[in-house]
Design an enzyme around this catalytic site. Structure first.
Site, short mmCIF file in Angstrom:
data_model
loop_
_atom_site.label_atom_id
_atom_site.label_comp_id
_atom_site.label_asym_id
_atom_site.label_seq_id
_atom_site.Cartn_x
_atom_site.Cartn_y
_atom_site.Cartn_z
N LYS A 96 -9.20 41.15 6.03
CA LYS A 96 -8.62 41.30 4.79
C LYS A 96 -6.95 41.72 4.56
CE LYS A 96 -11.34 37.56 3.50
NZ LYS A 96 -12.20 37.20 4.22
N ASP A 130 -7.12 36.83 8.15
CA ASP A 130 -7.16 36.25 7.30
C ASP A 130 -6.57 35.63 6.35
OD1 ASP A 130 -9.91 35.97 8.90
OD2 ASP A 130 -11.19 37.06 6.68
N GLN A 159 -3.53 27.67 6.35
CA GLN A 159 -4.39 26.72 5.61
C GLN A 159 -3.28 25.76 4.89
OE1 GLN A 159 -4.06 29.97 2.30
NE2 GLN A 159 -6.25 30.14 2.66
N ARG A 181 -6.06 30.35 13.40
CA ARG A 181 -6.67 30.43 13.31
C ARG A 181 -6.55 28.59 12.01
NH1 ARG A 181 -10.40 33.87 9.75
NH2 ARG A 181 -10.81 34.19 12.13
N LYS A 184 -9.26 24.60 6.41
CA LYS A 184 -8.39 23.84 5.49
C LYS A 184 -7.89 24.40 4.27
CE LYS A 184 -11.42 19.66 5.71
NZ LYS A 184 -12.46 19.16 5.72
N ALA A 186 -9.82 28.37 1.49
CA ALA A 186 -11.42 28.19 0.14
C ALA A 186 -10.88 29.01 -0.78
CB ALA A 186 -11.89 29.07 1.29
N THR A 228 -13.21 24.57 11.37
CA THR A 228 -13.80 23.30 9.96
C THR A 228 -15.23 23.34 11.47
OG1 THR A 228 -13.23 21.58 9.67
CG2 THR A 228 -13.28 21.49 11.58
N HIS A 229 -16.21 22.41 9.90
CA HIS A 229 -17.73 21.79 10.27
C HIS A 229 -17.60 20.54 9.78
CE1 HIS A 229 -17.58 25.87 8.27
NE2 HIS A 229 -18.23 26.38 9.17
N ARG A 290 -17.38 32.31 -2.03
CA ARG A 290 -16.55 30.62 -1.79
C ARG A 290 -17.54 30.01 -1.19
NH1 ARG A 290 -12.81 35.50 -1.29
NH2 ARG A 290 -13.26 35.78 0.91
C1 LIG Z 1 -14.13 30.14 11.50
C2 LIG Z 1 -13.08 29.76 10.07
C3 LIG Z 1 -12.60 31.33 9.35
C4 LIG Z 1 -12.31 30.36 7.91
N1 LIG Z 1 -10.82 31.66 7.57
C5 LIG Z 1 -10.38 31.37 6.60
C6 LIG Z 1 -9.33 32.25 5.89
O1 LIG Z 1 -9.38 33.02 6.05
N2 LIG Z 1 -8.86 31.22 4.70
C7 LIG Z 1 -9.24 30.69 4.15
O2 LIG Z 1 -9.35 30.43 2.94
N3 LIG Z 1 -11.01 30.26 4.01
C8 LIG Z 1 -11.07 30.17 5.49
N4 LIG Z 1 -11.95 28.93 5.61
C9 LIG Z 1 -12.78 28.80 5.31
C10 LIG Z 1 -11.75 27.19 5.16
O3 LIG Z 1 -10.41 27.13 4.61
C11 LIG Z 1 -13.07 26.30 4.17
O4 LIG Z 1 -13.10 26.51 2.90
C12 LIG Z 1 -14.36 26.17 5.50
O5 LIG Z 1 -14.56 25.97 6.26
C13 LIG Z 1 -14.94 25.13 5.17
O6 LIG Z 1 -14.51 23.35 5.17
P1 LIG Z 1 -14.63 22.57 5.86
O7 LIG Z 1 -13.49 22.23 7.01
O8 LIG Z 1 -15.42 22.69 6.98
O9 LIG Z 1 -14.75 21.19 5.44
P2 LIG Z 1 -15.17 20.08 4.40
O10 LIG Z 1 -14.85 19.50 4.17
O11 LIG Z 1 -15.66 21.40 3.15
O12 LIG Z 1 -17.14 19.97 4.59
C14 LIG Z 1 -17.19 19.51 5.76
C15 LIG Z 1 -18.92 19.40 5.97
O13 LIG Z 1 -19.64 20.98 6.54
C16 LIG Z 1 -20.14 21.16 6.28
N5 LIG Z 1 -20.19 22.74 5.33
C17 LIG Z 1 -18.92 23.00 4.86
N6 LIG Z 1 -18.97 24.45 4.23
C18 LIG Z 1 -19.93 24.29 4.19
C19 LIG Z 1 -20.63 25.51 3.28
N7 LIG Z 1 -19.91 26.99 2.75
N8 LIG Z 1 -21.94 25.73 3.63
C20 LIG Z 1 -22.46 24.25 3.79
N9 LIG Z 1 -22.31 23.28 4.71
C21 LIG Z 1 -20.46 23.34 4.58
C22 LIG Z 1 -20.88 20.47 5.22
O14 LIG Z 1 -21.47 19.77 6.36
C23 LIG Z 1 -19.26 19.73 5.12
O15 LIG Z 1 -20.13 18.30 4.49
C24 LIG Z 1 -12.88 29.81 6.95
C25 LIG Z 1 -14.02 28.44 8.52
C26 LIG Z 1 -13.85 28.94 9.13
C27 LIG Z 1 -14.85 27.82 9.63
#
Ligand SMILES: Cc1cc2nc3c(=O)[nH]c(=O)nc-3n(C[C@H](O)[C@H](O)[C@H](O)COP(=O)(O)OP(=O)(O)OC[C@H]3O[C@@H](n4cnc5c(N)ncnc54)[C@H](O)[C@@H]3O)c2cc1C
Length: 309
Positions: A96, A130, A159, A181, A184, A186, A228-229, A290
C-alpha cells in the site's frame, strides 16, 4: 450501516492500540491473517502451492506519518523478498502506498516503491500496488504510471465501486499499462463518487471484466486479475472466457486468505490460474476491521469460535 461503522472503527487509533493488545482479538485475526512473521506467511504460501494456488504476500501496514516509518516499511519489504527467496517459495508482493509514505511526500514514496519493485525484478517477481480510499486514488494511479516508466513487473488495483473507474481502466489500457487487479472496493465512499447499491457495483464489475478480457484490450497488453469471492461474478467470468475461447492462463482469479477456501480449491482443481492474497504482520487491525465490514456475520462467527472449548 454496519459496514460504515466497522470502517469508522478501523480508522480510530485508540481503538487500534486497544484491540492489538487483546489476546482474543489476535486469535480472531488469524481467520484472515497468516500470522505475525514472514515464516508464518511462507508456511501458508507453501501449503497453497501444494494445491496449485499462487500467492501474493502483503506485509500489513498503512498510513505511516513520518519519513522514518516509510523507510522502515520499505526495508521490511526488502526483508520479505529476502525471506521468500531464502525459503524457496515463490510469491508476488502486494503493498500500500500510504505504507510507503504517500501522505508524507510523493517523491519519497516513489523512491521507496521503486526500490522494492527493482529488488522484486532482480528476483523475477511482481509487485501489486493495492488501492486505498478515494483521497488516494488519483495519487496512487499517478505513482503507478511513474513506476511503469521504469518497471514492467508491477500492476495496480482498481475498484469497481467508483464512477471514475471505467475511465481510468480505458486510459490505462490505451497507455498499454493495464495490469489490473479488479475488485469491488473495501472503503466507505460517498454516493457522489461511488455506486451506493451493491447491484450496481456488481454490474460494473462484470462490465469492466468483459472490457479487460476483450480482444481489443488484450491486444494492448491488458491483464486482468479478477479479485472477488462472489460466486456470481466468478461464474460470469468463467462463462465469458469459455464462450470466447479465452485461455485459462490469459487472466487470473484472486481471493483473500481465509475466505471461500472451497472456491479457491475448486478453481485450482479446474485448472484456472488462482492467486490468494496472504497478509501477515503485527499491524493487522485495519485490515481485519475491513474484513468484518464486508461481512458483519463474521463477528458472530468469530465470537462463537472464540468461546468453543
Ligand atoms: C485478492 C484481493 C485483493 C483485494 N485488494 C483490494 C484493494 O487493494 N483495495 C480495495 O479497496 N479492496 C481490495 N479487496 C477487497 C474487495 O474490494 C472487496 O471488499 C472484497 O473482496 C469483498 O467483495 P467480494 O467481491 O468478495 O463480494 P461480496 O459481495 O462482498 O461478497 C461475496 C461473497 O464472498 C464472501 N465474502 C466476501 N467478503 C467476505 C469476508 N470479509 N468474510 C467472509 N466472507 C466474505 C461471502 O460469501 C459473500 O457472500 C481485495 C479483494 C481481493 C479478493
Amino acid at each position: 450501516m454496519l459496514r460504515a461503522f466497522f470502517i469508522y472503527l478501523s480508522n480510530l487509533h485508540w481503538m487500534r492500540d486497544l484491540i492489538l493488545r487483546l489476546v482474543f482479538a489476535r486469535k480472531a485475526s488469524r481467520r484472515f491473517v497468516a500470522g505475525e512473521t514472514c515464516q508464518d506467511a511462507v508456511g501458508v504460501i507453501a501449503a497453497q502451492a501444494r494445491q496449485n494456488i499462487l500467492s501474493t504476500i502483503d506485509h500489513l501496514g498503512e498510513s505511516v506519518e513520518t519519513e522514518a516509518q516509510a523507510r522502515q516499511a520499505a526495508q521490511d519489504y526488502v526483508d520479505v523478498l529476502d525471506c521468500i527467496a531464502a525459503s524457496g517459495v515463490t510469491s508476488h508482493v502486494s503493498l500500500k502506498l500510504t505504507q510507503f509514505g504517500l501522505d508524507v511526500s510523493g517523491d519519497l514514496c516513489r523512491e521507496l516503491v521503486s526500490s522494492v519493485i527493482e529488488k522484486a525484478a532482480q528476483m523475477g517477481t511482481f509487485v501489486r500496488i493495492d488501492m486505498e480510499g478515494s483521497p488516494h486514488t488519483e495519487r496512487t494511479i499517478s505513482v503507478y504510471r511513474d513506476m511503469r516508466q521504469k518497471h514492467s513487473n508491477c500492476g495496480i488495483v482498481i475498484q469497481a465501486y467508483l464512477y471514475r473507474t471505467e475511465d481510468d481502466i480505458k486510459k490505462l489500457v490505451d497507455e498499454g499499462i493495464a495490469n489490473i487487479r479488479l475488485c469491488k472496493g473495501a472503503y466507505q465512499e460517498p454516493a457522489s463518487i461511488a455506486f451506493p447499491k451493491k447491484a450496481d457495483v456488481d454490474a460494473n464489475m462484470v462490465k469492466l471484466m468483459q472490457f479487460m478480457l476483450s480482444d481489443q484490450a488484450r491486444a494492448k497488453g491488458a491483464y486482468l486479475a479478477m479479485a472477488t469471492h462472489d460466486v456470481k461474478l466468478i461464474e460470469a467470468t468463467r462463462r465469458f472466457v469459455a464462450e470466447r475461447n479465452i485461455s485459462k492462463d490469459a487472466f487470473e482469479f484472486q481471493l483473500l486468505y481465509g475466505i471461500r477456501r472451497d472456491v479457491q480449491q475448486q478453481l485450482a482443481a479446474e485448472g484456472y490460474r488462482i492467486r490468494v492474497y496472504v497478509p501477515f504482520g503485527q499491524d493487522w487491525y485495519r485490515y481485519f476491521m475491513r474484513r468484518l465490514a464486508e461481512r458483519p456475520a463474521n463477528v458472530l462467527f468469530i465470537m462463537s469460535n472464540l468461546f468453543k472449548p
